[in-house]
Scaffold this active site. Structure first.
Site, PDB file in Angstrom:
ATOM      1  N   GLY A 202      25.229  35.370 103.568  1.00 58.80           N
ATOM      2  CA  GLY A 202      26.437  34.591 103.786  1.00 58.80           C
ATOM      3  C   GLY A 202      27.648  35.085 103.029  1.00 58.80           C
ATOM      4  N   TRP A 251      18.736  30.853 104.569  1.00 55.12           N
ATOM      5  CA  TRP A 251      17.983  31.530 103.515  1.00 55.12           C
ATOM      6  C   TRP A 251      17.001  30.639 102.750  1.00 55.12           C
ATOM      7  CZ3 TRP A 251      19.496  29.764  98.634  1.00 55.12           C
ATOM      8  CH2 TRP A 251      20.778  29.222  98.518  1.00 55.12           C
ATOM      9  N   ASP A 312      31.891  26.856  99.764  1.00 55.55           N
ATOM     10  CA  ASP A 312      30.576  27.497  99.666  1.00 55.55           C
ATOM     11  C   ASP A 312      29.448  26.496  99.486  1.00 55.55           C
ATOM     12  OD1 ASP A 312      28.723  29.546  99.601  1.00 55.55           O
ATOM     13  OD2 ASP A 312      29.015  30.004  97.488  1.00 55.55           O
ATOM     14  N   ASP A 314      26.697  25.523 101.053  1.00 53.69           N
ATOM     15  CA  ASP A 314      25.612  25.717 102.011  1.00 53.69           C
ATOM     16  C   ASP A 314      24.770  24.451 102.173  1.00 53.69           C
ATOM     17  OD1 ASP A 314      26.283  28.218 100.570  1.00 53.69           O
ATOM     18  OD2 ASP A 314      24.765  29.128 101.862  1.00 53.69           O
ATOM     19  N   ASN A 398      21.234  22.271  94.991  1.00 51.26           N
ATOM     20  CA  ASN A 398      21.269  23.548  95.695  1.00 51.26           C
ATOM     21  C   ASN A 398      19.958  23.693  96.457  1.00 51.26           C
ATOM     22  OD1 ASN A 398      21.786  26.260  96.463  1.00 51.26           O
ATOM     23  ND2 ASN A 398      23.029  26.584  94.663  1.00 51.26           N
TER      24      ASN A 398
END
Lengths: 543, 270
Positions: A202, A251, A312, A314, A398
């Protein structure tokens, strides 16, 4: 009922109902039996094994073992340690199959060890080229298993099949060209006779996808792009040709519901990360969860957590599947604490947004509307001068695995209350080079911020309890039928909390940074719990 | 050129381990000397850094959020002590770590410009034209200012504040001056205060040597080292202010300038 099924149930019962802790031994026994798809579907019925990255297809990361419990956890002691020779982030979750443990190591290696002693049977070292493109460490998170074959992602964007008894390479397929910025780090997910696997990159302007490969031959059976092509109306959520380099990677390992035949997978940030001006629009399906048909990869539904993400964030978290009762109605739910700082409960049959609220410090949105879409605050986009926003690029959480306990009905999440200054800048795309369009900085020393294990009630989104840990901790969580929550902290503590109250019950300082998550298994009636800290895999059991 | 892995390791490690003799023997003058050190080169280097390096090392090289890349602003590099060593690491990376090199496709010029940028992050003038007298400042340090009570310089002084032996390599004069006037403006968490109170009312207080999820450790005013558990019988409190007094009123303007001149003169090489 087959005799093997009876044997399995007996094993479960003998483990689950307080067999006295005896030194585990399987000396001389023939161990390791083939792992069928049926065994994977019913993995919860053999809690002495840990058969996939998140334990079970619903990714609850809940162990039904209870020998180690709130009364006995104080008697934990170290049983063995395995040192990973390559220094880097150790992000592995080992698998255990009938007394054999499979541990992945940096950069793209796997070792099979005796789960009682930690001593090796075999090792597979994957050869890698010198020109890798990896954003965030030379790491690997684990393998998948079907039959007697292991499946592993490699940093050069290949998928390899390895014989589980000998470590011999069975087949090796290039998933994408690593020179264009693609890499692979996540454990694959077995769905029937297919290996479902995602892609990283990414920060390199890739175009993301999710693939399924025939487990026997390695032939690709389907590919679903996470950014639709120009023949699809959702392609218009990307300005101009920005979709070609829009990222949206995959991922981390997803989940699967056998009844619905749906694969659930999170997607990562749109690219470039911090300059959204060059990709105006919602940027579908970046920062989303996708529900795909397990046989064809056709999309059933999607839910985008952060439209037009410029920070960012994700949606690379594990989709936790749980059946809950909400407002008196039974719901097949999906529980999701997102990197953007909000917790969501979704209906996993339809993708309907059921509820959501912040679980970590966030300053970028007033809240979520009735469809779960964020109500953005003005002046929170990255800028040339820098814009202070919470959470940080690394998020309120995360990829660190959460855990759900059906006994407490709580979702356990490692969360972070931080903030960062986000900068944007213009950047041209060059194939194979980083393509981020900016950067971030944390304005204060990390001691000013706080990480915590938070227990979230999925029917309300409320935080039931929290246990503060040192910032910034990158550990996943394990919940067990012993009513314990295991996790670790950045300075290298491995610890157990009371799953009902959050009270700390046991801890040990192991002295290294942590980037992994615990798992549990048993051999011949003794329960073990394993955690990787620093570059060492530690296994504990009762004395 | 495509080197075998073992050959490549040697090529990277040897210059790092034996920088000075290797430079003289095995590299050309062009390779070993940075010819790209102008202000334009510095700007170009910063531009390359922001395109290639910020994901791990942070926008201004202070270290990445993910803890992947170390802080590059200290002027000290663990794996390189020369410009050539930096050049090699930037170009080739560090095998076995997350540090991937920019590769041989990158121009020699752009790699050297990156070196120039990194060097600029710690390029404090060694002969600053400061108004104060370093000699007079040293007398204030050990005398009227009572700084040596808490601060150590070259092995002499107290332990209750930061060791200042290399301060001139770490801070500019303006930052030193600001800290003298308002010590609470930017307190390193290492120098916060922890207070611990026991079950029988006994209490201890000291500078925060280290704190983690389950424990903390302090140095008390008598420089005793003490350790505590957060989940035992003791309660604790964290105080995020400095123990250093402000010198806004305790020293004259001239005295503060002398003290700044002395502190800024503290370096590994005079």
């Amino acid at each position: 009922m087959t005799s093997s099924r009876l044997a399995t149930i007996f094993t479960v019962l003998s483990i689950a109902h307080g067999v006295n802790a005896q030194p585990a031994s399987h000396e001389g026994e023939a161990v390791f039996s083939p792992v069928t798809w049926n065994r994977l579907v019913n993995a919860a019925d053999e809690p002495h094994n840990w058969l996939m990255y998140n334990g079970t297809l619903d990714s609850q990361r809940f162990s039904r073992l209870d020998q180690i419990n709130i009364d006995t956890v104080g008697d934990l002691e170290l049983k063995w340690a395995h040192h990973i020779p390559q220094l880097d982030r150790a992000e592995t979750t080992p698998l255990v199959v009938d007394g054999i443990m499979f541990i992945t190591e940096s950069p793209s290696n796997v070792v099979a060890v005796d789960a009682v002693t930690g001593r090796p049977f075999w090792r597979y070292n994957h050869p890698l080229p010198d020109d890798l493109r990896v954003c965030c460490g030379r790491n690997n998170r684990g393998v998948a298993i079907l039959g007697e074959t292991l499946y592993m992602s490699t940093l050069d964007a290949h998928l390899v099949a390895i014989d589980g008894r000998s470590g011999s390479l069975v087949w090796n397929r290039e998933v994408a060209d690593h020179r264009s910025g693609y890499s692979k780090t996540a454990a694959p997910l077995i769905v029937k006779d297919r290996v479902v696997t995602g892609i990283a990159g990414g920060e390199y302007g890739i175009r993301g996808f999710l693939d399924a490969y025939d487990a026997d031959t390695g032939e690709r059976e389907w590919r679903t792009h996470t950014i639709p092509g120009p023949d699809h109306p959702d392609n218009r959520t990307w300005a101009g040709d920005s979709w070609r380099t829009g990222g949206s990677p995959t991922w981390l390992t997803g989940s699967y519901d056998p009844e619905l035949n749906l694969v659930y997978w999170g997607t990562g940030n749109p690219g470039p990360d911090w300059n959204g001006d060059v990709r105006m629009g919602d940027n579908l399906y970046a920062d989303s969860v996708l529900a795909l048909d397990g046989d064809t990869g056709a999309m059933s539904w999607y839910f985008q957590f952060t439209p037009h993400d410029e920070h960012d964030w994700d949606a690379i978290q594990v989709p936790v599947l749980a059946d809950i009762e909400l407002d008196g109605e039974a719901r097949k739910a999906m529980l999701w604490a997102n990197r953007n700082g909000f917790y969501y409960t979704l209906d996993r049959e339809t993708g309907e947004f059921l509820l959501g609220k912040p679980f970590a410090k966030q300053t970028w949105a007033e809240g979520l509307d009735s469809n779960g879409r964020p109500i953005r605050r003005p002046d929170t986009s990255p800028s040339r001068e820098g814009t202070l926003v919470a959470p940080i690029a690394g998020g309120g959480t995360n990829w660190w695995s959460p855990a759900y306990s059906p006994r407490t009905g709580l979702l356990y999440v490692n969360s972070f209350d931080g903030e960062a200054v986000f900068f944007s800048r213009e950047q041209d795309y060059n194939e194979g080079s980083t393509f981020t369009g900016g950067g971030t900085e944390t304005p204060l020393p990390i001691d000013h911020y706080q990480s915590a294990i938070r227990a979230i009630e999925p029917t309300t989104g409320d935080i039931q309890w929290e246990f503060p840990i040192t910032a910034r901790t990158r550990a996943g969580v394990l919940a067990t039928a012993g009513d314990l929550v295991f996790s670790a902290s950045v300075e290298g503590y491995f610890y157990a909390l009371d799953a009902t109250t959050g009270e700390p019950l046991w801890h040990i300082a192991l002295g290294g940074p942590v980037h992994a998550q615990p798992m549990s298994y048993a051999v011949n009636g003794q329960q073990f719990v394993t955690m990787t800290i620093g570059n060492t895999v530690y296994t504990f059991g009762l004395n | 050129m495509h080197w075998k892995r073992s050959t490549r390791w040697m090529a990277i490690l040897l210059p790092v381990l034996f920088v000075a003799p290797t430079v003289a023997v095995t590299t050309s003058a062009q390779e070993s000397e940075n010819l790209y050190t102008s202000r334009l080169d510095l700007r170009m280097g910063r531009s390359v850094f922001r395109a290639q390096c910020t994901t791990c090392h942070g926008l201004n090289a202070g270290g990445g959020n993910e803890g992947v890349g170390p802080d590059l602003t200290t002027g000290r590099f663990r794996r390189a002590d020369s410009d050539l060593g930096l050049y090699r690491i930037i170009r080739d990376g560090v095998p076995g770590t997350s540090m991937t090199g920019v590769g041989t496709d990158a121009s020699e010029q752009s790699v050297w410009q990156l070196v120039t940028y990194l060097r600029s992050l710690n390029d404090f003038s060694s002969a600053a034209d400061l108004p104060g007298s370093a000699e007079a400042g040293q007398r204030i340090f050990v005398g009227k200012g009572d700084c040596a009570q808490c601060h150590m310089v070259n092995g002499q002084g107290g332990r209750l504040g930061p060791n200042l032996s290399l301060l001139g390599e770490q801070r500019d004069p303006e930052t030193i001056q600001a800290a003298l006037l308002d010590p609470n403006a930017d307190v390193d968490p290492r120098w916060w205060t922890m207070r611990a109170t026991g079950p029988n009312g006994q209490s201890f207080e000291g500078v925060r040597m280290n704190e983690d999820t389950f424990t903390f450790r302090i140095m008390d005013a008598e420089e005793n080292l003490r350790a505590f558990s957060k989940y035992g019988d003791w309660s604790y409190e964290r105080v995020q202010t400095s123990t250093m007094p402000s010198y806004a009123d305790n020293l004259t303007v001239d005295e503060r300038e002398d003290l700044v001149a002395y502190l800024y003169s503290l370096r590994s090489k005079p």
